[in-house]
Design a protein around this motif. Structure first.
Motif, PDB file in Angstrom:
ATOM      1  N   SER A 180      -6.483   9.648  -5.977  1.00 41.56           N
ATOM      2  CA  SER A 180      -5.636  11.077  -5.628  1.00 41.56           C
ATOM      3  C   SER A 180      -5.591  10.877  -4.026  1.00 41.56           C
ATOM      4  O   SER A 180      -5.247   9.929  -3.507  1.00 41.56           O
ATOM      5  N   MET A 181      -5.858  12.039  -3.538  1.00 44.67           N
ATOM      6  CA  MET A 181      -6.038  11.976  -2.071  1.00 44.67           C
ATOM      7  C   MET A 181      -6.822  11.274  -1.459  1.00 44.67           C
ATOM      8  O   MET A 181      -6.618  11.056  -0.212  1.00 44.67           O
ATOM      9  N   GLY A 182      -7.840  10.654  -2.239  1.00 47.07           N
ATOM     10  CA  GLY A 182      -8.799   9.671  -1.510  1.00 47.07           C
ATOM     11  C   GLY A 182      -7.922   8.558  -1.224  1.00 47.07           C
ATOM     12  O   GLY A 182      -8.420   7.786  -0.049  1.00 47.07           O
ATOM     13  N   GLY A 183      -6.828   8.135  -1.697  1.00 50.64           N
ATOM     14  CA  GLY A 183      -5.888   7.066  -1.190  1.00 50.64           C
ATOM     15  C   GLY A 183      -5.374   7.228   0.159  1.00 50.64           C
ATOM     16  O   GLY A 183      -5.322   6.596   0.978  1.00 50.64           O
ATOM     17  N   LEU A 184      -4.833   8.578   0.394  1.00 46.66           N
ATOM     18  CA  LEU A 184      -4.649   9.080   1.650  1.00 46.66           C
ATOM     19  C   LEU A 184      -5.494   9.033   2.471  1.00 46.66           C
ATOM     20  O   LEU A 184      -5.475   8.913   3.748  1.00 46.66           O
ATOM     21  N   PHE A 185      -6.840   9.717   2.123  1.00 49.62           N
ATOM     22  CA  PHE A 185      -8.130   9.537   3.310  1.00 49.62           C
ATOM     23  C   PHE A 185      -8.474   8.053   3.721  1.00 49.62           C
ATOM     24  O   PHE A 185      -8.616   7.972   4.625  1.00 49.62           O
ATOM     25  N   SER A 186      -8.215   7.264   2.596  1.00 46.38           N
ATOM     26  CA  SER A 186      -8.257   5.804   2.850  1.00 46.38           C
ATOM     27  C   SER A 186      -7.496   5.380   4.037  1.00 46.38           C
ATOM     28  O   SER A 186      -7.831   4.616   4.960  1.00 46.38           O
ATOM     29  N   ARG A 187      -6.046   5.501   3.774  1.00 45.50           N
ATOM     30  CA  ARG A 187      -5.108   5.081   4.679  1.00 45.50           C
ATOM     31  C   ARG A 187      -5.367   5.716   6.173  1.00 45.50           C
ATOM     32  O   ARG A 187      -5.505   5.088   7.130  1.00 45.50           O
ATOM     33  N   ALA A 188      -5.832   6.920   6.198  1.00 46.98           N
ATOM     34  CA  ALA A 188      -6.194   7.560   7.572  1.00 46.98           C
ATOM     35  C   ALA A 188      -7.220   7.164   8.108  1.00 46.98           C
ATOM     36  O   ALA A 188      -7.252   6.597   9.392  1.00 46.98           O
ATOM     37  N   ALA A 189      -8.246   6.615   7.359  1.00 49.88           N
ATOM     38  CA  ALA A 189      -9.444   5.816   8.014  1.00 49.88           C
ATOM     39  C   ALA A 189      -9.143   4.473   8.455  1.00 49.88           C
ATOM     40  O   ALA A 189      -9.630   4.182   9.242  1.00 49.88           O
ATOM     41  N   ILE A 190      -8.290   3.822   7.672  1.00 47.71           N
ATOM     42  CA  ILE A 190      -7.876   2.287   7.942  1.00 47.71           C
ATOM     43  C   ILE A 190      -7.354   2.506   9.648  1.00 47.71           C
ATOM     44  O   ILE A 190      -7.575   1.832  10.282  1.00 47.71           O
ATOM     45  N   ARG A 191      -6.623   3.583   9.689  1.00 47.12           N
ATOM     46  CA  ARG A 191      -5.710   3.692  11.085  1.00 47.12           C
ATOM     47  C   ARG A 191      -6.993   4.001  12.097  1.00 47.12           C
ATOM     48  O   ARG A 191      -7.038   3.385  13.176  1.00 47.12           O
ATOM     49  N   GLU A 192      -7.993   4.582  11.769  1.00 49.04           N
ATOM     50  CA  GLU A 192      -8.900   4.986  12.608  1.00 49.04           C
ATOM     51  C   GLU A 192      -9.826   4.061  12.939  1.00 49.04           C
ATOM     52  O   GLU A 192     -10.490   3.733  13.986  1.00 49.04           O
ATOM     53  N   LEU A 193     -10.048   3.107  11.942  1.00 56.66           N
ATOM     54  CA  LEU A 193     -10.858   1.891  12.231  1.00 56.66           C
ATOM     55  C   LEU A 193     -10.285   0.747  12.883  1.00 56.66           C
ATOM     56  O   LEU A 193     -11.127  -0.126  13.307  1.00 56.66           O
ATOM     57  N   ALA A 194      -9.061   1.045  13.316  1.00 50.83           N
ATOM     58  CA  ALA A 194      -8.320  -0.032  14.251  1.00 50.83           C
ATOM     59  C   ALA A 194      -9.078   0.075  15.594  1.00 50.83           C
ATOM     60  O   ALA A 194      -9.413  -0.807  16.237  1.00 50.83           O
ATOM     61  N   GLY A 195      -9.923   1.151  15.876  1.00 55.18           N
ATOM     62  CA  GLY A 195     -10.773   1.181  17.124  1.00 55.18           C
ATOM     63  C   GLY A 195     -12.282   0.414  16.998  1.00 55.18           C
ATOM     64  O   GLY A 195     -13.098   0.599  17.951  1.00 55.18           O
ATOM     65  N   GLY A 196     -12.449   0.010  15.885  1.00 55.49           N
ATOM     66  CA  GLY A 196     -13.780  -0.685  15.696  1.00 55.49           C
ATOM     67  C   GLY A 196     -14.450  -0.071  14.331  1.00 55.49           C
ATOM     68  O   GLY A 196     -14.292   0.908  13.922  1.00 55.49           O
ATOM     69  N   GLY A 197     -15.086  -1.074  13.487  1.00 56.37           N
ATOM     70  CA  GLY A 197     -15.764  -0.946  12.336  1.00 56.37           C
ATOM     71  C   GLY A 197     -15.465  -1.898  11.364  1.00 56.37           C
ATOM     72  O   GLY A 197     -14.916  -2.967  11.596  1.00 56.37           O
ATOM     73  N   PRO A 198     -15.720  -1.781  10.032  1.00 56.20           N
ATOM     74  CA  PRO A 198     -15.758  -2.950   9.103  1.00 56.20           C
ATOM     75  C   PRO A 198     -14.144  -3.151   8.711  1.00 56.20           C
ATOM     76  O   PRO A 198     -13.552  -2.183   8.628  1.00 56.20           O
TER      77      PRO A 198
END
Length: 298
Positions: free
Chosen positions: A117-135
């Protein structure tokens, strides 16, 4: 394959932090969304974690609600806990912080994300945020994610109405319960899952998923009529076309595999409400899990 799989629950879902060995000791071990899929992956020997989520800002110690849980062994800080009724982008910041913590605490350099559900949207937003570093995120699998709007969001936004239900009793029941639920519980989420909002939001995400294979799984048990396609068929909360991301531009979603489960509903909330076996929920069916397995092994 990535070092681990992280399961991300959706809007209004309460989920404890779990790993392959530790989970809630009473009730549903990983909450009413991710318990079955977590157990499936864990039994297969896949390192698996659930991202903590709750209704409102705070920590996850228990869920006293429907099909809840208690006795959570690890309670993580609010900063790494998703507010499941808030803004998509704010949830993405929290999920990215959780993934960075997970990487540091558990030595993970890469993860696969599975969002319901919205977890897919949360994941997409997190992927964008991880461009600044992370797994590194290797793959994204979405189950019933509103890529292009939702029953709740489109109803609240007046893009669909009771007339579009064409007298279908189940859909009218869902509509009748959706408006008051959104009014009582949403802290921004309901307004952000309309097609109008998500089409603009999607345009701003161009490039975020470049290089990441995506598998989008939709369902459509409620199929009394065929029009409008914005609504029909739907899984109780998301239309089949939205769950499959059928109309999301290639600039936003360049590598996607789509799957349909036309006899399934969004979650066990809907199987229980409409007298269906739990295996008819996207979150509970071994046949859906087989598609997830295949997606994660590509």
């Amino acid at each position: 394959m990535a070092d681990a799989v992280v399961l991300v629950s959706g809007g209004a879902a309460v989920t404890p932090f779990t790993d392959s060995d530790r989970a809630a000791a009473s009730g549903l071990a990983a909450g009413n969304t991710m318990t079955a899929l977590r157990e499936h992956l864990r039994t297969a020997g896949v390192p698996v974690f659930t991202a903590p989520a709750r209704i409102g800002v705070g920590t996850v110690e228990r869920d006293a609600g429907w099909q809840g849980f208690d006795d959570v062994p690890v309670v993580l800080p609010a900063e790494v806990t998703i507010n499941a009724v808030g803004s998509i982008d704010v949830a993405g910041v929290a999920l990215a912080a959780f993934l960075r913590w997970l990487s540091s605490a558990h030595g993970l350099s890469s993860v696969d994300l599975v969002g319901h559900s919205m977890g897919g949207l949360f994941s997409r937003a997190a992927i964008r945020e991880l461009a600044g570093g992370g797994p590194r995120v290797e793959r994204l699998v979405t189950l019933g994610t509103p890529w292009d709007g939702s029953v709740l969001g489109d109803l609240v936004d007046d893009e669909i109405s009771e007339a579009d239900a064409h007298g279908d009793p189940a859909t009218l029941q869902i509509f009748a319960e959706a408006r008051p639920y959104a009014a009582a519980n949403s802290q921004g989420a309901a307004a952000e899952v309309s097609r109008r909002y998500l089409r603009a939001w999607n345009d701003r995400q161009a490039g975020v998923l470049d290089g990441i294979p995506v598998t989008a799984i939709g369902a459509g048990y409620f199929a009394a009529v065929t029009e409008p396609a914005q609504l029909w068929p739907h899984d109780g909360l998301v239309s089949l076309t939205s769950g499959r991301a059928d109309q999301v531009p290639a600039a936003v979603l360049p590598r996607v595999t789509r799957h349909s489960f036309p006899d399934h509903v969004h979650s066990i909330f809907f199987t229980d409400a409409f007298g269906l076996p739990r295996e008819r929920a996207l979150t509970w069916d071994p046949a859906v899990f087989a598609v997830v397995d295949a997606a994660l092994s590509r």
